[in-house]
Design an enzyme around this catalytic site. Structure first.
Site, PDB file in Angstrom:
ATOM      1  N   GLU A   1      16.071  15.180 -58.609  1.00 17.86           N
ATOM      2  CA  GLU A   1      15.459  14.118 -57.817  1.00 17.86           C
ATOM      3  C   GLU A   1      16.331  12.865 -57.792  1.00 17.86           C
ATOM      4  OE1 GLU A   1      11.680  12.849 -59.380  1.00 17.86           O
ATOM      5  OE2 GLU A   1      11.135  11.953 -57.457  1.00 17.86           O
TER       6      GLU A   1
ATOM      7  N   GLU B   1       2.304  16.381 -59.609  1.00 19.76           N
ATOM      8  CA  GLU B   1       2.540  15.901 -58.252  1.00 19.76           C
ATOM      9  C   GLU B   1       2.597  17.092 -57.302  1.00 19.76           C
ATOM     10  OE1 GLU B   1       5.274  12.683 -58.079  1.00 19.76           O
ATOM     11  OE2 GLU B   1       5.497  12.797 -55.915  1.00 19.76           O
TER      12      GLU B   1
HETATM   13  C1  RAM Z   1       8.271  10.530 -55.343  1.00 17.72           C
HETATM   14  C2  RAM Z   1       9.200  11.644 -55.042  1.00 17.72           C
HETATM   15  C3  RAM Z   1       9.093  12.106 -53.617  1.00 17.72           C
HETATM   16  C4  RAM Z   1       9.178  10.942 -52.670  1.00 17.72           C
HETATM   17  C5  RAM Z   1       8.166   9.908 -53.038  1.00 17.72           C
HETATM   18  C6  RAM Z   1       8.251   8.672 -52.171  1.00 17.72           C
HETATM   19  O1  RAM Z   1       7.004  10.998 -55.463  1.00 17.72           O
HETATM   20  O2  RAM Z   1      10.513  11.222 -55.275  1.00 17.72           O
HETATM   21  O3  RAM Z   1      10.129  12.992 -53.371  1.00 17.72           O
HETATM   22  O4  RAM Z   1       9.003  11.363 -51.351  1.00 17.72           O
HETATM   23  O5  RAM Z   1       8.322   9.514 -54.374  1.00 17.72           O
END
Ligand code: RAM
Length: 865
Positions: free
Chosen positions: A734, A461
């Site tokens: 996260e 990502e």
């Molecule tokens: C995931 C991650 C990221 C967020 C998106 C919507 O990819 O948590 O930080 O912004 O979702």
């Protein structure tokens, strides 16, 4: 003797050199003096030791260029001296050498060149050319860029210490070039220039759920370079990449990908490839590729190696594998010094955590994060060139011989990389777990400020999620001078928006198949981030440049909101990763997504109105104020009760109403009380996701519930900020529970251990807990307003503001007194708000006050808990 002196003369935003990326760069300087209440009366700026411009007034940050516009490749010496309002004149500052890094109109002429004969897709390689220098060189500047990532060498030496150049931008609209002073590398006679490169972000496959694909329309990297030679006789010459350069799929880097990692083969080293006289007869001529945009000068500090971290422990896992522990979740790669049989392969796999004692790679999803090192037979030193990993642990297989701790320490080092910003924020308090949380926020920022602001540095990502930086930008501005970095990224924001009818989507650069849709709190990065740059750095130019982008975002929202002035019925992320959301449905928060969306419409419209006022656009200001007011009324009517409940009775809902100023004073207090009650009922556990987390502590503090905020901060059970710390985290996670209490990894598909969003509370720790906040743009005025909370005996913050070092902090004296200390930089003032005292102003200098400790005095703050 006077101590008045000018330090740190700066040109534009970058802190790693005095670079003029425009013909009229702004200048800043810092004044230091032991004297108090110092104000600048005027300043003089001396160019090349003779030409003096006088600037009247007290401004010392982002002062307009007072000389005729600069030419490309100009070099000038700058010195500054100031005259205080009291008439005292400082000595001249140390000289700073300014260098123009922009090219003149039509001067870019290097062709983008790639391999005629790539081996594989995408294929790393080398290109080179030789040239003669027949006269004495006064100055040589290398301009270079890539569709991919590269390093340039002249006569066998790297031109600089940057890595992963030119970084990641929205390549189809904007690409940056370096402008490196290479005078010292060029010699009279025969010279060679070479570039080694790989695909990097340009050829990476982006997207999820098996949809990953290349987005920039080419599957091979290419590079471009032009060397400007200025001779001592005043003539000049340009050596530029073109069809006459030669290239080969050669060199140590065999394959390379941002997500996959790199295969390095020491047997493929090409000695002398970037030196004159190298025999490239076997190398075919390069092919020329399209470069659709004219490269522009790099605005921000490049990615560099910023630290080396030694092996802390060598672990033998239950399955018998060898894993190195570096003791810190970091971003970078390993440098390995090793000797072994030719052709033997050492494999390095990286991961952030261990699970059941083994490398926890599931969170990496499709990212292989694996480097392979093929030995030459002699002593080799490997360091992957064009990739990076997010890791604390590395599994080593194929090591020739035993890998005990001594051997590992001598042979292997973690090299931390990141955008090389200047550190500006330090915090400490009496609670070690909070100090570790702060440290984790700093590391999270270092790992995720890598050319662009990313959400995570380890899995498949690593994207520029707009919502993440929207919530984190105030903290980012506190911890590091991130003005240049964020202003640079904002140019891509504007470019992507312009191509997308005003919509700022999920990520910038936009690389997701469905990523150009609007979502509340994500697209609002368009209004929030420029505001932060103005408020924290005094960067009015960033605000002015981004104004069209800010406005078009809100115009788009107004269109979507229709007559009801509510943003309804569309996709939203909402209060993403609310701790109560199921692992596989991170958007299912306690607060309704449309409540979040409507609140953000009000917030963003207000920010545009404020920017309009600042930029002298009264009509716009009135219009966006009206938009905000209409949206606010709709929001209140639709989502709140007359007595002050919100239909989603959730922490984030009340926090938004208070922090975004959606309600009148009376309702605000009712909502603050309700918020405190909800936190209490949750037994002081956090109940917010991405949207609520950065604002909840402020919302509590502003409504008289600072101690509830303190209990939230000091909570160690799950979910809480300190839970991760008690689980040994060295970065912010996260999810509140990326790792579950039993040591297993959260079953969700999306589990990073290095994500900055929830770390946004650090800004509150500086502004409120320690009491060091900006009260005017760029900290021209400070607000010293510490908020002591139960459970903490002392707290202090130090911040290198654009005007100089500021400090604020307090300590419980033990006898019912609170000692408060502050340092106010020269040429600034502070409004001081101490517990139990009416606000008053002070000038620059060191200050100390003793007041009654409100927690001991029992003014209700403690009783309320
Ligand atoms: C995931 C991650 C990221 C967020 C998106 C919507 O990819 O948590 O930080 O912004 O979702």
């Amino acid at each position: 003797m006077s101590t008045l002196r000018v330090t740190a003369v700066r040109v534009e935003r970058r802190r790693d050199g005095a670079f003029a990326e425009t013909p009229t760069p702004r200048l800043s300087w810092t004044v230091e003096t032991e004297g108090e209440n110092w104000r600048q009366g005027s300043a003089e700026i001396r160019l090349d030791g003779s030409d003096v411009a006088r600037v009247t007034g007290s401004e010392s940050v982002f002062v307009d260029w007072p000389f005729p516009p600069l030419a490309p490749r100009a070099r000038h010496t700058l010195e500054v001296r100031v005259t205080g309002a009291d008439g005292e004149v400082s000595p001249w500052s140390d000289p700073v050498t300014l260098r123009s890094v922009f090219l003149g109109e039509g001067e870019w002429r290097a062709a983008l060149v790639g391999l005629a004969d790539p081996a594989g897709e995408p294929c790393p390689g080398l290109v080179r050319a030789e040239f003669d220098v027949a006269k004495d060189v006064a100055a040589a500047t290398l301009y270079a860029t890539a569709h991919g990532v590269y390093q340039a060498q002249i006569n066998g030496r790297d031109v600089d210490d940057a890595v992963l150049k030119p970084g990641w931008s929205s390549y189809q609209y904007r690409i940056e070039h370096e402008a490196t002073d290479v005078t010292a590398l060029v010699e009279r006679g025969r010279n060679a220039v070479g570039m080694c490169f790989a695909g990097g972000w340009f050829t990476e496959k982006f997207g999820f759920h098996g949809q990953a694909r290349r987005v920039y329309g080419a599957d091979q990297p290419a590079v471009a370079a032009q060397l400007h030679l200025t001779y001592t006789d005043g003539t000049s010459e340009v050596v530029a990449s073109g069809p006459d350069w030669r290239g080969a799929a050669a060199g140590v880097v065999v394959t390379s990908g941002i997500y996959d990692g790199e295969r390095l083969d020491a047997r493929r080293a090409v000695p002398g490839w970037s030196e004159p006289g190298f025999d490239d007869a076997g190398w075919p001529s390069v092919v020329v590729r399209d470069l659709d945009v004219v490269p522009s000068p790099a605005l921000a500090e490049p990615v560099r190696r910023t630290q080396e971290v030694p092996v802390r422990e060598v672990i033998t896992t239950p399955s018998g594998r060898t894993v190195l522990d570096f003791g810190q979740n970091l971003v970078g790669r390993l440098r390995v010094r090793v000797s072994g049989p030719a052709g033997e392969v050492i494999t390095l796999r990286h991961a952030e955590v261990l699970e059941h004692g083994e490398l926890g790679v599931r969170p990496l999803r499709h990212a292989k994060a694996t480097d392979e090192l093929v030995l030459s037979g002699g002593e080799d030193v490997f360091e992957p060139a064009f990739t990076f990993h997010g890791f604390r642990y590395a599994e080593v297989t194929g090591w020739p011989g035993a890998l005990d701790l001594d051997t590992a320490r001598a042979a292997i080092t973690a090299v931390v990389i990141g955008s090389d910003m200047h550190r500006t924020g330090w915090f400490e308090c009496s609670e070690p777990l909070v100090n570790q949380l702060h440290e984790n926020v700093v590391w999270g920022m270092r790992g995720n400020f890598l050319s662009i602001p990313t959400d995570c540095p380890q899995r498949d990502e690593r994207l520029g999620w707009t919502g993440d930086i929207q919530v984190f930008s105030p903290t980012a501005a506190t911890l590091f001078d991130s003005d240049a970095f964020l202003a640079d990224w904002l140019r891509d924001v504007a470019a992507e928006q312009a191509a997308s009818d005003g919509v700022l989507g999920f990520v910038v650069p936009q690389v997701l198949p469905d990523g150009d849709r609007p979502a509340a709190a994500w697209g609002d990065a368009a209004t929030v981030v420029p505001t932060v740059l103005f408020e924290r750095f005094g960067d009015r130019r960033a605000l002015a440049e981004q104004y069209p982008s800010m406005r078009s975002w809100v115009d788009k929202l107004v269109e979507l909101a229709g007559e009801r002035m509510l943003w309804e019925g569309m996709f939203q992320f909402g209060d993403w990763l609310d701790p109560d959301s199921p692992p596989d449905r991170p958007g299912e928060a306690k607060v309704d997504q449309e409540i979040v969306a409507g609140a953000h419409l009000v917030r963003s419209a207000r920010l545009v109105a404020r920017a309009a006022r600042e930029l002298d656009r009264p009509n716009d200001a009135a219009y966006y104020d009206d938009v905000a007011e209409r949206a606010r009324r709709s929001w209140l009517r639709e989502y709140t009760t007359p007595a002050g409940r919100i239909v989603s009775d959730a922490q984030t809902a009340y926090a938004m109403a208070i922090a975004y100023d959606l309600v009148d004073d009376e309702t605000r207090q009712v909502m603050g009380d309700r918020l405190a009650e909800l936190v209490r009922r949750a037994d002081f556990h956090i109940g917010t996701g991405f949207v609520g987390t950065p604002i909840i502590a402020d919302a509590l503090t502003d409504t008289g519930h600072a101690d509830v905020a303190g209990r939230l901060l000091l909570q160690t059970g799950v979910p809480s900020w300190l839970y991760a710390v008690t689980m040994g985290a060295t970065t912010v996670w996260e999810r509140w529970d990326s790792m579950l209490p039993d040591g297993t990894i959260n079953p969700g598909q999306m589990t990073s251990f290095n994500h900055y969003a929830f770390g946004a509370v650090a800004d509150w720790m500086y502004r409120r807990l320690a009491g060091l906040a900006p009260a005017a743009p760029g900290y021209r005025q400070l607000r010293i307003a510490p908020v002591p909370v139960a459970g903490i005996e002392h707290a202090s913050a130090r911040h290198e503001t654009p005007y100089g070092v500021a400090e604020a902090g307090w300590r419980a004296a033990g006898d019912g007194d609170l000692l408060v200390r502050a340092v106010v930089p020269a040429n600034t003032t502070a409004v001081v708000e101490l517990p139990g005292t009416a606000p008053y102003d002070v000038g620059s200098g060191r200050h100390e006050w003793t007041v009654a400790d409100p927690r001991v005095a029992g003014d209700g703050a403690r009783a309320a808990v």
